[in-house]
Write a protein that holds these residues in place. Structure first.
Motif, PDB file in Angstrom:
ATOM      1  N   ILE A 115     -43.042  12.976  17.187  1.00  0.00           N
ATOM      2  CA  ILE A 115     -41.641  13.294  17.615  1.00  0.00           C
ATOM      3  C   ILE A 115     -41.455  13.974  18.662  1.00  0.00           C
ATOM      4  O   ILE A 115     -40.651  13.913  19.026  1.00  0.00           O
ATOM      5  CB  ILE A 115     -41.205  14.483  16.133  1.00  0.00           C
ATOM      6  CG1 ILE A 115     -40.773  14.005  14.592  1.00  0.00           C
ATOM      7  CG2 ILE A 115     -39.737  15.194  16.453  1.00  0.00           C
ATOM      8  CD1 ILE A 115     -39.936  13.524  14.543  1.00  0.00           C
TER       9      ILE A 115
ATOM     10  N   TYR B 214     -31.759  15.275  24.340  1.00  0.00           N
ATOM     11  CA  TYR B 214     -32.867  16.366  22.811  1.00  0.00           C
ATOM     12  C   TYR B 214     -33.253  17.953  23.398  1.00  0.00           C
ATOM     13  O   TYR B 214     -32.040  17.892  22.931  1.00  0.00           O
ATOM     14  CB  TYR B 214     -33.894  15.849  21.944  1.00  0.00           C
ATOM     15  CG  TYR B 214     -33.675  14.402  21.078  1.00  0.00           C
ATOM     16  CD1 TYR B 214     -32.574  14.774  19.898  1.00  0.00           C
ATOM     17  CD2 TYR B 214     -34.013  12.810  21.225  1.00  0.00           C
ATOM     18  CE1 TYR B 214     -32.987  13.187  19.280  1.00  0.00           C
ATOM     19  CE2 TYR B 214     -33.331  11.684  20.873  1.00  0.00           C
ATOM     20  CZ  TYR B 214     -32.894  11.995  19.384  1.00  0.00           C
ATOM     21  OH  TYR B 214     -32.799  11.440  18.354  1.00  0.00           O
TER      22      TYR B 214
ATOM     23  N   LEU C 166     -38.840  17.613   5.302  1.00  0.00           N
ATOM     24  CA  LEU C 166     -38.015  18.158   5.573  1.00  0.00           C
ATOM     25  C   LEU C 166     -38.139  19.949   5.013  1.00  0.00           C
ATOM     26  O   LEU C 166     -37.452  20.669   4.712  1.00  0.00           O
ATOM     27  CB  LEU C 166     -36.549  17.406   5.734  1.00  0.00           C
ATOM     28  CG  LEU C 166     -36.614  16.668   6.388  1.00  0.00           C
ATOM     29  CD1 LEU C 166     -35.073  15.570   6.389  1.00  0.00           C
ATOM     30  CD2 LEU C 166     -36.143  17.765   7.476  1.00  0.00           C
TER      31      LEU C 166
ATOM     32  N   LEU D 151     -44.968   6.563   9.325  1.00  0.00           N
ATOM     33  CA  LEU D 151     -44.198   7.482   9.948  1.00  0.00           C
ATOM     34  C   LEU D 151     -42.391   6.862  10.734  1.00  0.00           C
ATOM     35  O   LEU D 151     -41.981   7.161  10.653  1.00  0.00           O
ATOM     36  CB  LEU D 151     -45.190   7.037  11.550  1.00  0.00           C
ATOM     37  CG  LEU D 151     -46.017   8.072  11.470  1.00  0.00           C
ATOM     38  CD1 LEU D 151     -47.435   7.449  11.846  1.00  0.00           C
ATOM     39  CD2 LEU D 151     -46.059   9.490  11.622  1.00  0.00           C
TER      40      LEU D 151
ATOM     41  N   GLU E  81     -40.183   9.064   8.129  1.00  0.00           N
ATOM     42  CA  GLU E  81     -40.176  10.301   8.068  1.00  0.00           C
ATOM     43  C   GLU E  81     -39.564  10.600   9.698  1.00  0.00           C
ATOM     44  O   GLU E  81     -38.659  11.538   9.244  1.00  0.00           O
ATOM     45  CB  GLU E  81     -41.998  10.785   8.336  1.00  0.00           C
ATOM     46  CG  GLU E  81     -42.490  10.842   6.899  1.00  0.00           C
ATOM     47  CD  GLU E  81     -44.240  10.792   6.639  1.00  0.00           C
ATOM     48  OE1 GLU E  81     -44.938  11.006   5.834  1.00  0.00           O
ATOM     49  OE2 GLU E  81     -44.736  10.812   8.160  1.00  0.00           O
ATOM     50  N   LEU E  82     -40.190   9.357  10.432  1.00  0.00           N
ATOM     51  CA  LEU E  82     -39.533   9.957  11.867  1.00  0.00           C
ATOM     52  C   LEU E  82     -37.648   9.647  11.485  1.00  0.00           C
ATOM     53  O   LEU E  82     -37.242  10.743  12.499  1.00  0.00           O
ATOM     54  CB  LEU E  82     -40.234   9.415  13.543  1.00  0.00           C
ATOM     55  CG  LEU E  82     -41.707   9.388  13.280  1.00  0.00           C
ATOM     56  CD1 LEU E  82     -42.311   8.508  14.594  1.00  0.00           C
ATOM     57  CD2 LEU E  82     -42.212  11.162  13.307  1.00  0.00           C
TER      58      LEU E  82
ATOM     59  N   ILE F 264     -36.090  12.898  10.119  1.00  0.00           N
ATOM     60  CA  ILE F 264     -36.319  13.725  10.886  1.00  0.00           C
ATOM     61  C   ILE F 264     -35.019  13.856  12.062  1.00  0.00           C
ATOM     62  O   ILE F 264     -34.159  14.468  12.478  1.00  0.00           O
ATOM     63  CB  ILE F 264     -37.076  14.484  11.280  1.00  0.00           C
ATOM     64  CG1 ILE F 264     -38.576  14.493   9.917  1.00  0.00           C
ATOM     65  CG2 ILE F 264     -37.612  15.234  12.552  1.00  0.00           C
ATOM     66  CD1 ILE F 264     -39.713  14.923  10.863  1.00  0.00           C
ATOM     67  N   LEU F 265     -35.181  12.871  12.556  1.00  0.00           N
ATOM     68  CA  LEU F 265     -34.892  12.350  13.884  1.00  0.00           C
ATOM     69  C   LEU F 265     -32.648  12.202  12.763  1.00  0.00           C
ATOM     70  O   LEU F 265     -32.204  12.741  14.059  1.00  0.00           O
ATOM     71  CB  LEU F 265     -34.651  10.990  14.192  1.00  0.00           C
ATOM     72  CG  LEU F 265     -35.907  11.131  15.555  1.00  0.00           C
ATOM     73  CD1 LEU F 265     -36.570  10.473  15.866  1.00  0.00           C
ATOM     74  CD2 LEU F 265     -35.233  12.471  16.471  1.00  0.00           C
TER      75      LEU F 265
END
Lengths: 498, 95
Positions: A370, A383, A428, B27, B30-31, B34-35
């Motif tokens: 991330i 970001y 999350l 991923l 998941e990524l 989150i984004l």
């Protein structure tokens, strides 16, 4: 003879000075408790018995001669994020392997210079990334607390001790040490304290030196203590904090006597209650606990004021840009060349990739990726820069609140301790554990969690107090008022002693 | 914000982490999740806002530009997985 593992830090200090027991006896009692309990709790990942007994012996000599220092002879646990000279330090990651630092962290050195005894290194989430201590390469930590069934008997399910400082919170709650060091990047001191009925304070950014602490997110990381009482936390922080030329973000301010400040009471103190913290889905018992906290502070002479911190809801998403971005940069150093694990590859890049694939756990990889993404070409402004601007607004909310109030009261967590595995499937859901604590890191402010009651399941709940920069004294004063009203909480039976 | 598998692989390469096909798929989801969630920051007007650079206003500390530390070569290589004569040893880089 009294059970030495049931004393508070302050009581143990008084007992040593009155020569009721020796520092060696005190240390041995804790080493024995660790030996009995660690199989069940997994709080310590390295026990340094010889080192501890040598320190305790030196403390006994000082106690005999007079000239005892602030924490003379008091046995503590030390989170494995702190580098310890000649003693394995791993941040609970495989990638550090058998790393033995050739230096001591400033916070650690401050504690040993104050006479404290190190019992060993404590488990934590890998690189402090987690809210349940389930991401450690050494396995999960088990909370000494258990849910109570309808028959009033403890249930068998294993509960998490919170994270990332889960070894610290579990060890302190279980009587394996008198207090422990911890670190907090988004709530990693306060959330585990809340889930285990202990007191944890994250001081203002810059109050404790970050030198020698394995870096996670450098603009957010702070060290602080977890202890069994507000007074114990105040005693520990006084010795941990300092001005340090080795950390350019460390502040040049004298460290006050927090125990003395703690005793000043809350008469006339203005306490703010932020309406934005009444989030959707907050449990009724957390709401009731918060109302009790308000009533206790009012009864002790404080006045209560509703305040608004409008950018609260943006703190957690902004954190999940800033923290992974800084982590991806900090963790670039683990390359299998200078220290730690190396997994050979066809060439140098292949060696890097193999080493990092084998050395980092799932959550750490997720955050590095991330962070790499949000910092990659073309995304920085959208970001990281955006998140840092939101951070300015979060801080501004608090700056405006300080015109009206001296301290802010909130719950520490949205819910009580959960069971092992309950939140590991959904990143999350786990991140939401930090919803009430993370704003404090984003604004750089000090925050303390103090036990305030038990949930319907018989497990602890905490309240959080947030203060002005470098006003830890007011946090100790107000936390003491809550502690005096709420009392202390410990598990009904010490089942972990077997 | 959807992150596709190609992007996941590019990012993993930049981060120097080898990932398996199975990991790449997981991923991706998941990524993206989150984004998507951090997208809500777009609701905040930050046009006239400076980014936060320091938590507490404080002058950056300065010191004399002199050597205050050193002669610790043994310490520096003490934890190296492979070293020789005070050098870190790595696979051949230049052909």
């Amino acid at each position: 003879m009294t059970d030495l593992t049931k004393l508070t830090l302050a009581e143990a200090r008084a007992g040593l000075q009155r020569k009721e027991f020796s520092a060696v006896e005190l240390t041995r009692a804790h080493l024995d408790a660790i030996e009995k309990a660690n199989g069940a709790l997994n709080a310590f990942i390295l026990v340094t018995a010889d080192h501890a007994l040598a320190q305790a012996k030196a403390s006994d000599e000082r106690l005999a001669k007079g000239g005892a220092r602030l924490l003379e002879g008091l046995p503590l646990g030390h989170k494995d994020l702190f580098c310890t000279k000649g003693i394995r330090t791993t941040a609970c990651s495989k990638i550090l392997d058998d790393f033995k630092p050739t230096y001591e962290s400033t916070v650690g050195q401050n504690l040993w210079d104050a006479g404290a005894v190190m019992l060993g290194k404590l488990n934590n989430d890998e690189f402090a990334m987690g809210s349940s201590n389930e991401t450690s390469a050494f396995g999960s930590v088990v909370s000494p607390w258990r849910r109570l069934g309808t028959d009033g008997k403890p249930k068998a399910d294993k509960l998490v001790p919170g994270g990332s400082s889960g070894g610290s919170s579990a060890a302190v709650a279980a009587g394996l040490c008198l207090g422990a060091t911890a670190t907090d990047t988004g709530g990693s001191i306060r959330q585990p304290a809340a889930l285990t009925g202990t007191v944890g304070i994250k001081p203002t950014y810059g109050r404790c030196s970050r030198w020698g602490i394995v870096a996670f997110a450098s603009s957010l990381d702070q060290a602080g203590p977890i202890a069994r009482t507000v007074e114990d936390a105040a005693m520990m922080l006084r010795s941990m904090a300092s001005s340090d030329p080795k950390d350019t973000t460390s502040v040049d301010m004298p460290v006050p006597d927090y125990v003395k400040q703690m005793k000043e009471g809350v008469k006339g103190l203005r306490v703010g209650v932020p309406k934005e913290y009444r989030v959707d889905g907050m449990s009724k018992e957390i709401e009731a606990l918060w109302d009790k906290g308000i009533a206790w502070l009012k009864a002790a002479g404080a006045s209560i004021h509703e305040i608004s911190l409008p950018h609260t809801k943006y703190a957690l998403p902004a954190y999940y840009i800033v923290a992974p971005a800084e982590a991806s940069s900090n963790l670039a150093r683990y390359d299998g060349v200078r220290y730690g694990l190396r997994v050979k590859g066809d060439d140098l890049i292949d060696t890097y990739e193999n080493t990092r694939a084998a050395g980092f756990g799932k959550e750490v990889k997720r955050r590095i990726l991330i962070g790499t993404y949000v910092l990659s070409a073309g995304y920085y402004d959208a970001y990281y820069l955006k998140a840092q601007k939101v951070r300015t607004l979060i801080k501004r909310d608090f700056d405006q609140a300080w015109d009206k109030v001296d301290v802010v009261l909130t719950p520490t967590t949205p819910s009580p301790a959960f069971a092992e595995g309950e939140k590991t499937g959904d990143p999350l859901a786990m991140y939401l554990e930090d919803i009430f604590t993370v704003t404090v890191n984003m604004a750089g402010l000090p925050g303390i969690s103090v036990p305030a009651g038990l949930s319907g399941e018989g497990t602890p709940l905490g309240l959080q107090l947030i203060g002005k920069p470098f006003d830890e004294g007011t946090l100790f004063r107000s936390a003491k008022a809550i502690e005096d009203a709420a009392g202390h909480f410990s598990p009904a039976q010490r089942w972990w002693l077997g | 914000m959807h992150v596709d598998e190609t992007t996941v692989r590019r990012i993993a390469r930049l981060a120097r982490i080898k990932i398996t096909d199975e990991e790449a798929k997981g991923l991706e989801k998941e990524l993206s999740g989150i984004l998507d969630w951090v997208e809500q920051l777009k609701q905040v007007d930050t046009d006239a806002v400076e980014p936060m650079t320091r938590v507490v206003a404080q002058d950056l500390k300065k010191r004399q530009d002199v050597v205050t530390d050193g002669a610790k070569v043994d310490d520096i290589v003490a934890n190296a997985p492979l070293s020789e004569d005070h050098f870190f040893v790595v696979p051949k880089v230049v052909e």
